[in-house]
Design a protein around this motif. Sequence first.
Motif, PDB file in Angstrom:
ATOM      1  N   GLY A 185      20.492   2.626 -22.121  1.00  0.00           N
ATOM      2  CA  GLY A 185      21.367   3.794 -22.115  1.00  0.00           C
ATOM      3  C   GLY A 185      21.790   4.195 -23.513  1.00  0.00           C
ATOM      4  O   GLY A 185      21.247   4.128 -24.589  1.00  0.00           O
ATOM      5  N   ALA A 186      23.079   4.772 -23.503  1.00  0.00           N
ATOM      6  CA  ALA A 186      23.994   5.579 -24.731  1.00  0.00           C
ATOM      7  C   ALA A 186      25.227   5.034 -24.802  1.00  0.00           C
ATOM      8  O   ALA A 186      25.881   5.096 -23.584  1.00  0.00           O
ATOM      9  CB  ALA A 186      23.357   6.850 -24.670  1.00  0.00           C
ATOM     10  N   ILE A 187      25.913   4.859 -25.561  1.00  0.00           N
ATOM     11  CA  ILE A 187      27.258   4.683 -25.844  1.00  0.00           C
ATOM     12  C   ILE A 187      27.674   5.958 -27.018  1.00  0.00           C
ATOM     13  O   ILE A 187      27.141   5.987 -27.940  1.00  0.00           O
ATOM     14  CB  ILE A 187      27.673   3.242 -26.355  1.00  0.00           C
ATOM     15  N   ILE A 188      28.592   6.563 -26.476  1.00  0.00           N
ATOM     16  CA  ILE A 188      29.423   7.609 -27.267  1.00  0.00           C
ATOM     17  C   ILE A 188      30.906   7.268 -27.488  1.00  0.00           C
ATOM     18  O   ILE A 188      31.466   7.123 -26.571  1.00  0.00           O
ATOM     19  CB  ILE A 188      29.009   8.895 -26.774  1.00  0.00           C
ATOM     20  N   PHE A 189      31.317   7.204 -28.907  1.00  0.00           N
ATOM     21  CA  PHE A 189      32.666   7.186 -29.119  1.00  0.00           C
ATOM     22  C   PHE A 189      33.104   8.510 -29.526  1.00  0.00           C
ATOM     23  O   PHE A 189      32.675   9.382 -30.028  1.00  0.00           O
ATOM     24  CB  PHE A 189      32.712   6.345 -30.141  1.00  0.00           C
ATOM     25  N   ILE A 190      34.485   8.826 -29.237  1.00  0.00           N
ATOM     26  CA  ILE A 190      35.074  10.081 -29.593  1.00  0.00           C
ATOM     27  C   ILE A 190      36.070   9.688 -30.602  1.00  0.00           C
ATOM     28  O   ILE A 190      36.889   8.920 -30.265  1.00  0.00           O
ATOM     29  CB  ILE A 190      35.808  10.753 -28.417  1.00  0.00           C
ATOM     30  N   ALA A 191      35.827   9.989 -31.816  1.00  0.00           N
ATOM     31  CA  ALA A 191      36.880   9.885 -32.831  1.00  0.00           C
ATOM     32  C   ALA A 191      37.507  11.074 -33.095  1.00  0.00           C
ATOM     33  O   ALA A 191      38.201  11.620 -32.467  1.00  0.00           O
ATOM     34  CB  ALA A 191      36.024   9.088 -34.287  1.00  0.00           C
ATOM     35  N   SER A 192      37.825  11.287 -34.565  1.00  0.00           N
ATOM     36  CA  SER A 192      38.376  12.612 -34.700  1.00  0.00           C
ATOM     37  C   SER A 192      37.986  12.920 -36.412  1.00  0.00           C
ATOM     38  O   SER A 192      37.816  12.052 -37.240  1.00  0.00           O
ATOM     39  CB  SER A 192      39.897  12.529 -34.795  1.00  0.00           C
ATOM     40  N   ARG A 193      38.191  14.345 -36.793  1.00  0.00           N
ATOM     41  CA  ARG A 193      38.078  14.688 -38.225  1.00  0.00           C
ATOM     42  C   ARG A 193      39.057  13.903 -38.909  1.00  0.00           C
ATOM     43  O   ARG A 193      39.126  13.988 -40.041  1.00  0.00           O
ATOM     44  CB  ARG A 193      38.032  16.264 -38.284  1.00  0.00           C
ATOM     45  N   LEU A 194      40.216  13.612 -38.335  1.00  0.00           N
ATOM     46  CA  LEU A 194      41.476  12.936 -38.967  1.00  0.00           C
ATOM     47  C   LEU A 194      40.995  11.477 -39.638  1.00  0.00           C
ATOM     48  O   LEU A 194      41.578  10.988 -40.371  1.00  0.00           O
ATOM     49  CB  LEU A 194      42.724  12.787 -38.169  1.00  0.00           C
ATOM     50  N   ALA A 195      39.981  11.171 -38.750  1.00  0.00           N
ATOM     51  CA  ALA A 195      39.449   9.784 -39.398  1.00  0.00           C
ATOM     52  C   ALA A 195      38.769   9.892 -40.933  1.00  0.00           C
ATOM     53  O   ALA A 195      38.814   8.994 -41.808  1.00  0.00           O
ATOM     54  CB  ALA A 195      38.453   9.114 -38.461  1.00  0.00           C
ATOM     55  N   ARG A 196      38.298  10.953 -41.142  1.00  0.00           N
ATOM     56  CA  ARG A 196      37.754  11.384 -42.389  1.00  0.00           C
ATOM     57  C   ARG A 196      38.581  12.249 -43.166  1.00  0.00           C
ATOM     58  O   ARG A 196      38.644  12.107 -44.447  1.00  0.00           O
ATOM     59  CB  ARG A 196      36.483  12.142 -42.012  1.00  0.00           C
ATOM     60  N   ASN A 197      39.408  12.873 -42.914  1.00  0.00           N
ATOM     61  CA  ASN A 197      40.419  13.927 -43.393  1.00  0.00           C
ATOM     62  C   ASN A 197      41.793  13.927 -43.073  1.00  0.00           C
ATOM     63  O   ASN A 197      42.248  14.961 -42.397  1.00  0.00           O
ATOM     64  CB  ASN A 197      40.046  15.380 -43.271  1.00  0.00           C
ATOM     65  N   PRO A 198      42.463  12.642 -43.403  1.00  0.00           N
ATOM     66  CA  PRO A 198      43.701  12.358 -42.538  1.00  0.00           C
ATOM     67  C   PRO A 198      44.665  13.387 -43.318  1.00  0.00           C
ATOM     68  O   PRO A 198      44.790  13.847 -44.455  1.00  0.00           O
ATOM     69  CB  PRO A 198      44.174  10.997 -43.119  1.00  0.00           C
ATOM     70  N   THR A 199      45.696  13.892 -42.748  1.00  0.00           N
ATOM     71  CA  THR A 199      46.781  14.424 -43.188  1.00  0.00           C
ATOM     72  C   THR A 199      48.189  13.861 -43.187  1.00  0.00           C
ATOM     73  O   THR A 199      48.121  12.528 -42.776  1.00  0.00           O
ATOM     74  CB  THR A 199      47.093  15.721 -42.406  1.00  0.00           C
TER      75      THR A 199
END
Length: 293
Positions: free
Chosen positions: A174-188
Motif C-alpha cells: 500500500g501507501a502512506i501519505i503525511f500531510i505537512a505544511s509549507r510552513l515546514a519549509r517557509n516558517p513565519t
Amino acid sequence: MKVIYFVAFIFQCISIVTGDTDDIEITPEEFFAVKNSLNFCGKVVLISGSSSGIGAATARLLSYLGAQVVITGRNETRVKEVADDCWHLSPHQIKPLGIALDLTIPGNVAILINETIKSYDKIDVLVNCAGIGLFANIQDPNFNDVYSQVRAINEEAHVEMTRLAAPYILNANGAIIFIASRLARNPTESTGAYSMAKNSLKAIAKTLAHDLGQNVRVNVISPGMVDGTRVFRLLPPSTRANSISTTIASTTLHRPAIPLDIAKAIVFLASPLSNYVDGKELQLDGGAFIPVF
C-alpha cells in the motif's frame, strides 16, 4: 562509481540519438490499469483527522471512488456527519467506520488500528492528516506548552499510527501519505513549534521510504494556505484579511487552496498513477514558491 554512471548515461544518450534503443511495449492491460486507477473498490483507507477540512474532503472523495474509509476525529457529531456523507457518496453504499477519539491519549491509536482491522481485516492506505495549528513566539512563557500540544498530534500520533499500521500496509503493498505544511519549509513569525512538528513528518517519510522497502510508497504533501480549514480560521482577526490577501497575491494561481485541491493530490499518491513516486514531498502552494533550481 560516478564514472560508471556517467558512461552509462552517455551510452543511453547515444542510443536515443541513433535510434538504437528498446521500445518498451505497453500492453492493453497496462492501459486499462491506468484508466481504472481511480477505482478504489476493495481498498481500505484510514484517514486520521477526517472529521473536517482536508481529511473530510479526502474521505468523501475516496468514498465516491469506491474505497472503504475510516473516519476519525475528536468531535463525535462531525465524525458521524462525514461518515453519513461518505455512505451516501459511495457507489456501492458502503458504510464507513467512524470512530471518535483523541489520538493524543495513550492507547487510542492502538484502539483505532485494532477497530479498523476488526472491521476490514486490512489497511491499504494510511493518510496521516490529523493536526492542530497553535502558534507562539519562542519568548512566549507558554511556548513549551504550545510545542508539546502541537507535537503530540502533528508528530507523535502520526508516528505511532504509522508504526502500528505498517505491517498491514506492507502486506497490502500500500501507501502512506503525511500531510505537512509549507510552513515546514517557509516558517513565519511565531510558527516555530508548528513548523518543527510538520518538518519532522518530511524526515520520517523519507526514512520510511527506505525502511519499508519496495512494497510501500511513502510521500508527503505540504499545502500552502487552505481555505475551509482550522488553521485558516485561527489567523488573528486583526491581521487575517491582510495575511490572506498577501498570500493570495504571492501565488501564481491567485487564490488559496480548498480542501478538495489537497484531497485530489492525496488520491493521486494513493493510486497506482503514482507507483514510481516514493519518499517525495509534493508542495501544493499555488505557485507561491517556485525555486530557480
